[in-house]
Design a protein around this motif. Structure first.
Motif, PDB file in Angstrom:
ATOM      1  N   VAL A   1      50.724  51.257  57.456  1.00 60.26           N
ATOM      2  CA  VAL A   1      51.164  52.404  56.660  1.00 60.26           C
ATOM      3  C   VAL A   1      51.805  53.444  57.575  1.00 60.26           C
ATOM      4  O   VAL A   1      51.500  53.508  58.771  1.00 60.26           O
ATOM      5  CB  VAL A   1      49.979  53.023  55.883  1.00 60.26           C
ATOM      6  CG1 VAL A   1      49.013  53.723  56.823  1.00 60.26           C
ATOM      7  CG2 VAL A   1      50.454  53.947  54.783  1.00 60.26           C
ATOM      8  N   ARG A   2      52.679  54.235  57.008  1.00 60.59           N
ATOM      9  CA  ARG A   2      53.231  55.404  57.707  1.00 60.59           C
ATOM     10  C   ARG A   2      52.521  56.636  57.150  1.00 60.59           C
ATOM     11  O   ARG A   2      52.228  56.694  55.942  1.00 60.59           O
ATOM     12  CB  ARG A   2      54.729  55.523  57.463  1.00 60.59           C
ATOM     13  CG  ARG A   2      55.540  54.357  58.014  1.00 60.59           C
ATOM     14  CD  ARG A   2      57.045  54.602  57.867  1.00 60.59           C
ATOM     15  NE  ARG A   2      57.427  55.032  56.533  1.00 60.59           N
ATOM     16  CZ  ARG A   2      57.961  54.230  55.600  1.00 60.59           C
ATOM     17  NH1 ARG A   2      58.180  52.951  55.854  1.00 60.59           N
ATOM     18  NH2 ARG A   2      58.289  54.716  54.412  1.00 60.59           N
TER      19      ARG A   2
ATOM     20  N   ASP B   1      53.535  59.415  56.223  1.00 69.11           N
ATOM     21  CA  ASP B   1      54.221  60.048  55.090  1.00 69.11           C
ATOM     22  C   ASP B   1      54.004  59.289  53.778  1.00 69.11           C
ATOM     23  O   ASP B   1      54.434  59.752  52.714  1.00 69.11           O
ATOM     24  CB  ASP B   1      55.723  60.203  55.380  1.00 69.11           C
ATOM     25  CG  ASP B   1      56.460  58.876  55.474  1.00 69.11           C
ATOM     26  OD1 ASP B   1      55.918  57.921  56.080  1.00 69.11           O
ATOM     27  OD2 ASP B   1      57.590  58.793  54.947  1.00 69.11           O
ATOM     28  N   GLU B   2      53.310  58.153  53.833  1.00 71.79           N
ATOM     29  CA  GLU B   2      53.045  57.361  52.628  1.00 71.79           C
ATOM     30  C   GLU B   2      51.633  57.562  52.075  1.00 71.79           C
ATOM     31  O   GLU B   2      51.275  56.949  51.071  1.00 71.79           O
ATOM     32  CB  GLU B   2      53.244  55.870  52.927  1.00 71.79           C
ATOM     33  CG  GLU B   2      54.663  55.504  53.276  1.00 71.79           C
ATOM     34  CD  GLU B   2      54.813  54.051  53.690  1.00 71.79           C
ATOM     35  OE1 GLU B   2      55.730  53.402  53.170  1.00 71.79           O
ATOM     36  OE2 GLU B   2      54.007  53.573  54.521  1.00 71.79           O
ATOM     37  N   TYR B   3      50.825  58.406  52.703  1.00 76.35           N
ATOM     38  CA  TYR B   3      49.434  58.553  52.275  1.00 76.35           C
ATOM     39  C   TYR B   3      49.312  58.936  50.797  1.00 76.35           C
ATOM     40  O   TYR B   3      48.431  58.439  50.096  1.00 76.35           O
ATOM     41  CB  TYR B   3      48.699  59.577  53.137  1.00 76.35           C
ATOM     42  CG  TYR B   3      48.343  59.116  54.534  1.00 76.35           C
ATOM     43  CD1 TYR B   3      48.681  57.858  55.018  1.00 76.35           C
ATOM     44  CD2 TYR B   3      47.655  59.961  55.382  1.00 76.35           C
ATOM     45  CE1 TYR B   3      48.349  57.457  56.301  1.00 76.35           C
ATOM     46  CE2 TYR B   3      47.306  59.573  56.674  1.00 76.35           C
ATOM     47  CZ  TYR B   3      47.662  58.315  57.124  1.00 76.35           C
ATOM     48  OH  TYR B   3      47.315  57.923  58.387  1.00 76.35           O
ATOM     49  N   ASP B   4      50.167  59.804  50.305  1.00 73.47           N
ATOM     50  CA  ASP B   4      50.089  60.196  48.891  1.00 73.47           C
ATOM     51  C   ASP B   4      50.360  59.005  47.978  1.00 73.47           C
ATOM     52  O   ASP B   4      49.656  58.795  46.987  1.00 73.47           O
ATOM     53  CB  ASP B   4      51.073  61.334  48.580  1.00 73.47           C
ATOM     54  CG  ASP B   4      50.660  62.649  49.206  1.00 73.47           C
ATOM     55  OD1 ASP B   4      49.460  62.831  49.521  1.00 73.47           O
ATOM     56  OD2 ASP B   4      51.542  63.513  49.383  1.00 73.47           O
ATOM     57  N   GLU B   5      51.364  58.213  48.319  1.00 70.30           N
ATOM     58  CA  GLU B   5      51.681  57.039  47.507  1.00 70.30           C
ATOM     59  C   GLU B   5      50.569  55.992  47.595  1.00 70.30           C
ATOM     60  O   GLU B   5      50.225  55.344  46.599  1.00 70.30           O
ATOM     61  CB  GLU B   5      53.027  56.451  47.928  1.00 70.30           C
ATOM     62  CG  GLU B   5      53.518  55.393  46.975  1.00 70.30           C
ATOM     63  CD  GLU B   5      54.904  54.853  47.326  1.00 70.30           C
ATOM     64  OE1 GLU B   5      55.308  53.880  46.672  1.00 70.30           O
ATOM     65  OE2 GLU B   5      55.563  55.391  48.243  1.00 70.30           O
ATOM     66  N   VAL B   6      49.988  55.826  48.781  1.00 71.77           N
ATOM     67  CA  VAL B   6      48.869  54.888  48.949  1.00 71.77           C
ATOM     68  C   VAL B   6      47.699  55.321  48.079  1.00 71.77           C
ATOM     69  O   VAL B   6      47.073  54.498  47.397  1.00 71.77           O
ATOM     70  CB  VAL B   6      48.450  54.784  50.430  1.00 71.77           C
ATOM     71  CG1 VAL B   6      47.149  54.011  50.572  1.00 71.77           C
ATOM     72  CG2 VAL B   6      49.548  54.136  51.252  1.00 71.77           C
TER      73      VAL B   6
ATOM     74  N   VAL C   1      49.828  48.389  54.061  1.00 75.37           N
ATOM     75  CA  VAL C   1      50.337  48.376  52.698  1.00 75.37           C
ATOM     76  C   VAL C   1      51.095  47.073  52.480  1.00 75.37           C
ATOM     77  O   VAL C   1      51.567  46.443  53.435  1.00 75.37           O
ATOM     78  CB  VAL C   1      51.269  49.579  52.416  1.00 75.37           C
ATOM     79  CG1 VAL C   1      50.481  50.882  52.442  1.00 75.37           C
ATOM     80  CG2 VAL C   1      52.445  49.628  53.369  1.00 75.37           C
TER      81      VAL C   1
ATOM     82  N   ASP D   1      54.442  46.103  50.978  1.00 78.21           N
ATOM     83  CA  ASP D   1      55.701  46.769  50.686  1.00 78.21           C
ATOM     84  C   ASP D   1      56.620  45.792  49.948  1.00 78.21           C
ATOM     85  O   ASP D   1      57.020  44.773  50.494  1.00 78.21           O
ATOM     86  CB  ASP D   1      56.330  47.223  52.009  1.00 78.21           C
ATOM     87  CG  ASP D   1      57.614  48.002  51.841  1.00 78.21           C
ATOM     88  OD1 ASP D   1      58.324  47.810  50.832  1.00 78.21           O
ATOM     89  OD2 ASP D   1      57.933  48.789  52.749  1.00 78.21           O
TER      90      ASP D   1
ATOM     91  N   LYS E   1      58.668  49.710  47.490  1.00 81.29           N
ATOM     92  CA  LYS E   1      57.627  50.120  46.538  1.00 81.29           C
ATOM     93  C   LYS E   1      56.289  49.588  47.051  1.00 81.29           C
ATOM     94  O   LYS E   1      56.175  48.408  47.397  1.00 81.29           O
ATOM     95  CB  LYS E   1      57.913  49.563  45.147  1.00 81.29           C
ATOM     96  CG  LYS E   1      56.870  49.995  44.146  1.00 81.29           C
ATOM     97  CD  LYS E   1      57.175  49.518  42.751  1.00 81.29           C
ATOM     98  CE  LYS E   1      56.098  50.073  41.834  1.00 81.29           C
ATOM     99  NZ  LYS E   1      55.994  49.366  40.594  1.00 81.29           N
ATOM    100  N   LEU E   2      55.281  50.456  47.107  1.00 81.64           N
ATOM    101  CA  LEU E   2      53.973  50.013  47.580  1.00 81.64           C
ATOM    102  C   LEU E   2      53.240  49.279  46.458  1.00 81.64           C
ATOM    103  O   LEU E   2      53.002  49.831  45.394  1.00 81.64           O
ATOM    104  CB  LEU E   2      53.155  51.198  48.087  1.00 81.64           C
ATOM    105  CG  LEU E   2      53.763  51.948  49.274  1.00 81.64           C
ATOM    106  CD1 LEU E   2      52.759  52.948  49.837  1.00 81.64           C
ATOM    107  CD2 LEU E   2      54.232  51.003  50.363  1.00 81.64           C
TER     108      LEU E   2
END
Length: 151
Positions: free
Chosen positions: A9-10, A12-17, A57, A59, A63-64
């Protein structure tokens, strides 16, 4: 159709995760979606990263589709959640195969007792039930499972 790519994961993707995690968790029927649940899961992602967990994630072209948290030193599969629209397509097995590559000899995990769909899936995938125990932090009974190579 190509399978999603499993990658780290990056930040900046924590919210989407957290949203993928919440939507998958809510699909069990054990809790309703809410901003509070989303915030709790988002905080757990950051805390896990600080404590040395490895977060991946799945990917699907940007899209996660799923999230996976492993704690390699303890051989612990902490979280495996697949977005509802990707469930039933083999992505869980792909994540589990990835997990077995990272921890080839032994894996343990916990699963909420009421999440029968999940623990029955782990049993079909070769995990052996060990015990049940109340998790005070969440107030739920957890089922403990272990997989060992060659069992």
């Amino acid at each position: 159709m190509p399978q999603p790519i499993i990658r780290p994961v990056r930040p900046d993707e924590y919210d989407e995760v957290a949203r993928v995690w919440m939507n998958s968790w809510v699909s069990t029927g054990l809790e309703d979606a809410s901003d509070a649940v989303l915030a709790r899961l988002r905080a757990r992602i950051a805390m896990g990263a600080e404590k040395g967990s490895s977060l991946y994630v799945a990917d699907d072209n940007g899209k996660l589709a799923a999230m996976l948290t492993l704690h390699l030193p303890d051989r612990y599969l902490d979280q495996l959640f697949v977005a509802p629209e990707y469930q039933g397509d083999g992505l869980g097995r792909q994540l589990l195969a990835f997990t077995r590559q990272q921890m080839p000899d032994e894996i343990w995990l916990r699963c909420v007792r009421e999440n029968e769909k999940a623990w029955r899936w782990y049993e079909r995938e070769g995990f052996v039930f060990e015990k049940e125990e109340v998790e005070p932090a969440i107030g739920r009974v957890m089922k403990y499972y272990r997989w060992r190579k060659g069992d």
